[in-house]
Scaffold this motif. Structure first.
Motif, PDB file in Angstrom:
ATOM      1  N   THR A 148       7.713   4.938  39.554  1.00 22.97           N
ATOM      2  CA  THR A 148       6.976   6.036  39.777  1.00 22.97           C
ATOM      3  C   THR A 148       8.267   7.336  39.555  1.00 22.97           C
ATOM      4  O   THR A 148       8.990   7.283  40.466  1.00 22.97           O
ATOM      5  CB  THR A 148       6.363   6.178  41.279  1.00 22.97           C
ATOM      6  OG1 THR A 148       5.413   5.103  41.238  1.00 22.97           O
ATOM      7  CG2 THR A 148       5.550   7.374  41.294  1.00 22.97           C
ATOM      8  N   LEU A 149       7.704   8.214  38.917  1.00 26.40           N
ATOM      9  CA  LEU A 149       8.906   9.678  38.712  1.00 26.40           C
ATOM     10  C   LEU A 149       8.089  10.592  39.785  1.00 26.40           C
ATOM     11  O   LEU A 149       6.883  10.957  39.349  1.00 26.40           O
ATOM     12  CB  LEU A 149       8.990   9.936  37.426  1.00 26.40           C
ATOM     13  CG  LEU A 149       9.042  11.182  37.036  1.00 26.40           C
ATOM     14  CD1 LEU A 149      10.549  11.409  37.420  1.00 26.40           C
ATOM     15  CD2 LEU A 149       9.146  11.563  35.447  1.00 26.40           C
ATOM     16  N   ILE A 150       8.933  10.966  40.576  1.00 24.96           N
ATOM     17  CA  ILE A 150       8.129  11.851  41.440  1.00 24.96           C
ATOM     18  C   ILE A 150       9.228  13.327  41.082  1.00 24.96           C
ATOM     19  O   ILE A 150      10.384  13.382  41.136  1.00 24.96           O
ATOM     20  CB  ILE A 150       8.618  11.470  43.045  1.00 24.96           C
ATOM     21  CG1 ILE A 150       8.001  10.407  43.256  1.00 24.96           C
ATOM     22  CG2 ILE A 150       8.110  12.854  43.916  1.00 24.96           C
ATOM     23  CD1 ILE A 150       8.351   9.735  44.632  1.00 24.96           C
ATOM     24  N   SER A 151       8.161  14.366  40.803  1.00 26.77           N
ATOM     25  CA  SER A 151       8.926  15.555  40.517  1.00 26.77           C
ATOM     26  C   SER A 151       8.704  16.890  41.291  1.00 26.77           C
ATOM     27  O   SER A 151       7.213  16.682  41.744  1.00 26.77           O
ATOM     28  CB  SER A 151       8.776  15.852  38.837  1.00 26.77           C
ATOM     29  OG  SER A 151       7.350  15.754  38.570  1.00 26.77           O
ATOM     30  N   SER A 152       9.102  17.754  41.134  1.00 30.07           N
ATOM     31  CA  SER A 152       8.978  19.028  42.089  1.00 30.07           C
ATOM     32  C   SER A 152       8.941  20.056  41.242  1.00 30.07           C
ATOM     33  O   SER A 152       9.686  20.076  40.168  1.00 30.07           O
ATOM     34  CB  SER A 152       9.806  19.315  43.135  1.00 30.07           C
ATOM     35  OG  SER A 152      11.032  19.628  42.697  1.00 30.07           O
ATOM     36  N   PRO A 153       8.166  21.310  41.856  1.00 33.82           N
ATOM     37  CA  PRO A 153       8.009  22.537  40.629  1.00 33.82           C
ATOM     38  C   PRO A 153       9.634  23.066  40.243  1.00 33.82           C
ATOM     39  O   PRO A 153       9.718  23.680  39.184  1.00 33.82           O
ATOM     40  CB  PRO A 153       7.455  23.448  41.487  1.00 33.82           C
ATOM     41  CG  PRO A 153       6.644  22.668  42.607  1.00 33.82           C
ATOM     42  CD  PRO A 153       7.484  21.474  42.868  1.00 33.82           C
ATOM     43  N   TYR A 170      13.146   8.810  41.275  1.00 33.44           N
ATOM     44  CA  TYR A 170      12.398   7.773  40.788  1.00 33.44           C
ATOM     45  C   TYR A 170      11.976   6.727  42.208  1.00 33.44           C
ATOM     46  O   TYR A 170      13.112   6.835  42.840  1.00 33.44           O
ATOM     47  CB  TYR A 170      12.865   6.859  39.790  1.00 33.44           C
ATOM     48  CG  TYR A 170      12.920   7.541  38.494  1.00 33.44           C
ATOM     49  CD1 TYR A 170      11.592   7.297  37.599  1.00 33.44           C
ATOM     50  CD2 TYR A 170      13.826   8.262  37.927  1.00 33.44           C
ATOM     51  CE1 TYR A 170      11.644   8.040  36.418  1.00 33.44           C
ATOM     52  CE2 TYR A 170      13.949   8.906  36.608  1.00 33.44           C
ATOM     53  CZ  TYR A 170      12.642   8.625  36.143  1.00 33.44           C
ATOM     54  OH  TYR A 170      12.783   9.295  34.680  1.00 33.44           O
ATOM     55  N   GLN A 171      10.809   6.335  42.432  1.00 35.07           N
ATOM     56  CA  GLN A 171      10.656   5.278  43.221  1.00 35.07           C
ATOM     57  C   GLN A 171      10.327   3.960  42.681  1.00 35.07           C
ATOM     58  O   GLN A 171       9.457   3.895  41.878  1.00 35.07           O
ATOM     59  CB  GLN A 171       9.867   5.569  44.501  1.00 35.07           C
ATOM     60  CG  GLN A 171      10.405   6.688  45.529  1.00 35.07           C
ATOM     61  CD  GLN A 171       9.454   6.851  46.627  1.00 35.07           C
ATOM     62  OE1 GLN A 171       8.491   6.603  46.486  1.00 35.07           O
ATOM     63  NE2 GLN A 171      10.184   7.353  47.779  1.00 35.07           N
ATOM     64  N   VAL A 172      10.910   2.628  43.097  1.00 28.87           N
ATOM     65  CA  VAL A 172      10.678   1.416  42.477  1.00 28.87           C
ATOM     66  C   VAL A 172      10.111   0.752  43.696  1.00 28.87           C
ATOM     67  O   VAL A 172      10.789   0.451  44.801  1.00 28.87           O
ATOM     68  CB  VAL A 172      11.895   1.038  41.859  1.00 28.87           C
ATOM     69  CG1 VAL A 172      11.336  -0.292  41.299  1.00 28.87           C
ATOM     70  CG2 VAL A 172      12.529   1.826  40.696  1.00 28.87           C
ATOM     71  N   THR A 203      14.522   4.320  46.519  1.00 32.89           N
ATOM     72  CA  THR A 203      14.669   5.705  45.810  1.00 32.89           C
ATOM     73  C   THR A 203      15.728   5.468  44.832  1.00 32.89           C
ATOM     74  O   THR A 203      17.055   4.979  45.203  1.00 32.89           O
ATOM     75  CB  THR A 203      14.832   6.833  46.882  1.00 32.89           C
ATOM     76  OG1 THR A 203      13.790   6.631  47.632  1.00 32.89           O
ATOM     77  CG2 THR A 203      15.229   8.057  46.227  1.00 32.89           C
ATOM     78  N   CYS A 204      15.658   6.031  43.551  1.00 34.63           N
ATOM     79  CA  CYS A 204      16.795   5.991  42.490  1.00 34.63           C
ATOM     80  C   CYS A 204      16.921   7.172  41.870  1.00 34.63           C
ATOM     81  O   CYS A 204      15.978   7.847  41.872  1.00 34.63           O
ATOM     82  CB  CYS A 204      16.376   5.123  41.380  1.00 34.63           C
ATOM     83  SG  CYS A 204      16.000   3.223  42.055  1.00 34.63           S
ATOM     84  N   CYS A 254       6.196   4.822  33.017  1.00 31.51           N
ATOM     85  CA  CYS A 254       6.356   5.320  34.230  1.00 31.51           C
ATOM     86  C   CYS A 254       5.145   6.281  34.927  1.00 31.51           C
ATOM     87  O   CYS A 254       4.450   6.982  34.300  1.00 31.51           O
ATOM     88  CB  CYS A 254       7.633   6.526  34.525  1.00 31.51           C
ATOM     89  SG  CYS A 254       9.298   6.020  34.287  1.00 31.51           S
ATOM     90  N   GLN A 255       4.670   5.871  36.140  1.00 32.30           N
ATOM     91  CA  GLN A 255       3.752   6.703  36.912  1.00 32.30           C
ATOM     92  C   GLN A 255       4.261   7.762  37.274  1.00 32.30           C
ATOM     93  O   GLN A 255       5.581   7.811  37.416  1.00 32.30           O
ATOM     94  CB  GLN A 255       3.144   5.910  37.971  1.00 32.30           C
ATOM     95  CG  GLN A 255       2.355   4.251  37.728  1.00 32.30           C
ATOM     96  CD  GLN A 255       1.822   3.818  38.986  1.00 32.30           C
ATOM     97  OE1 GLN A 255       1.192   4.337  39.696  1.00 32.30           O
ATOM     98  NE2 GLN A 255       2.436   2.470  39.315  1.00 32.30           N
ATOM     99  N   GLN A 256       3.601   8.882  37.205  1.00 37.65           N
ATOM    100  CA  GLN A 256       4.007  10.325  37.544  1.00 37.65           C
ATOM    101  C   GLN A 256       3.131  10.864  38.961  1.00 37.65           C
ATOM    102  O   GLN A 256       2.144  10.705  39.054  1.00 37.65           O
ATOM    103  CB  GLN A 256       4.005  11.117  36.253  1.00 37.65           C
ATOM    104  CG  GLN A 256       4.707  10.689  35.311  1.00 37.65           C
ATOM    105  CD  GLN A 256       5.244  11.863  34.289  1.00 37.65           C
ATOM    106  OE1 GLN A 256       5.085  12.893  34.577  1.00 37.65           O
ATOM    107  NE2 GLN A 256       5.805  11.109  33.112  1.00 37.65           N
ATOM    108  N   LEU A 257       4.113  11.330  39.544  1.00 39.58           N
ATOM    109  CA  LEU A 257       3.664  11.804  40.812  1.00 39.58           C
ATOM    110  C   LEU A 257       4.309  13.306  41.053  1.00 39.58           C
ATOM    111  O   LEU A 257       5.331  13.503  40.972  1.00 39.58           O
ATOM    112  CB  LEU A 257       3.842  11.224  41.888  1.00 39.58           C
ATOM    113  CG  LEU A 257       3.461  11.834  43.459  1.00 39.58           C
ATOM    114  CD1 LEU A 257       1.797  11.947  43.527  1.00 39.58           C
ATOM    115  CD2 LEU A 257       3.754  10.779  44.405  1.00 39.58           C
ATOM    116  N   SER A 258       3.709  14.500  41.251  1.00 34.65           N
ATOM    117  CA  SER A 258       4.028  15.831  41.385  1.00 34.65           C
ATOM    118  C   SER A 258       3.821  16.118  42.825  1.00 34.65           C
ATOM    119  O   SER A 258       2.800  16.178  43.586  1.00 34.65           O
ATOM    120  CB  SER A 258       3.442  16.916  40.556  1.00 34.65           C
ATOM    121  OG  SER A 258       3.478  16.695  39.278  1.00 34.65           O
ATOM    122  N   VAL A 259       5.111  16.764  43.705  1.00 34.77           N
ATOM    123  CA  VAL A 259       4.925  16.967  44.837  1.00 34.77           C
ATOM    124  C   VAL A 259       5.635  18.403  45.057  1.00 34.77           C
ATOM    125  O   VAL A 259       6.396  18.854  44.213  1.00 34.77           O
ATOM    126  CB  VAL A 259       5.850  16.056  45.747  1.00 34.77           C
ATOM    127  CG1 VAL A 259       4.934  14.623  45.653  1.00 34.77           C
ATOM    128  CG2 VAL A 259       7.292  15.716  45.323  1.00 34.77           C
TER     129      VAL A 259
END
Length: 106
Positions: A21-26, A32-34, A43-44, A84-89
């Motif tokens: 999962t790619l976790i990105s912010s504004p 990345y979390q695997v 966490t990578c 990759c799954q994507q998640l915006s936080v």
């Protein structure tokens, strides 16, 4: 497999299971979390070639007998394959995520 050894097959398995999962912010920051095969999440930081797993600390950093761990290889493969799954936080959520990870390592 010649270059990455047994971690190549394990990394492909992680990609097949959509464990990345790619976790990105504004602000443009991202991690990345695997979800590892053991069920633990690592966490990578692909931009600086880092993973929080014990194999990275031992085999890559300490012994220097591996180029990377299976989690980082899975990230690179999933980037190429666009799986990759994507998640915006929010920026605060990303900071909290990294702080929780740091506390768990200590």
């Amino acid at each position: 497999k010649f270059i990455f050894g047994s971690s190549a097959i394990q990394a492909l398995d992680l990609v097949d299971r959509q464990s990345i999962t790619l976790i990105s912010s504004p602000s443009g920051r991202h991690v990345y979390q695997v979800l590892g095969s053991s069920g633990k999440t690592y966490t990578c930081l692909a931009s600086c070639h880092y993973c929080s797993c014990p194999a990275f600390a031992f085999s890559v950093l300490r012994k220097g007998d591996s180029l990377l761990c299976k989690h980082l290889l899975a990230i690179y493969l999933s980037q190429i394959m666009r799986t990759c799954q994507q998640l915006s936080v929010s920026d605060k959520q990303l900071t909290d995520l990294l702080l929780i990870e740091k506390k768990q390592e200590a």
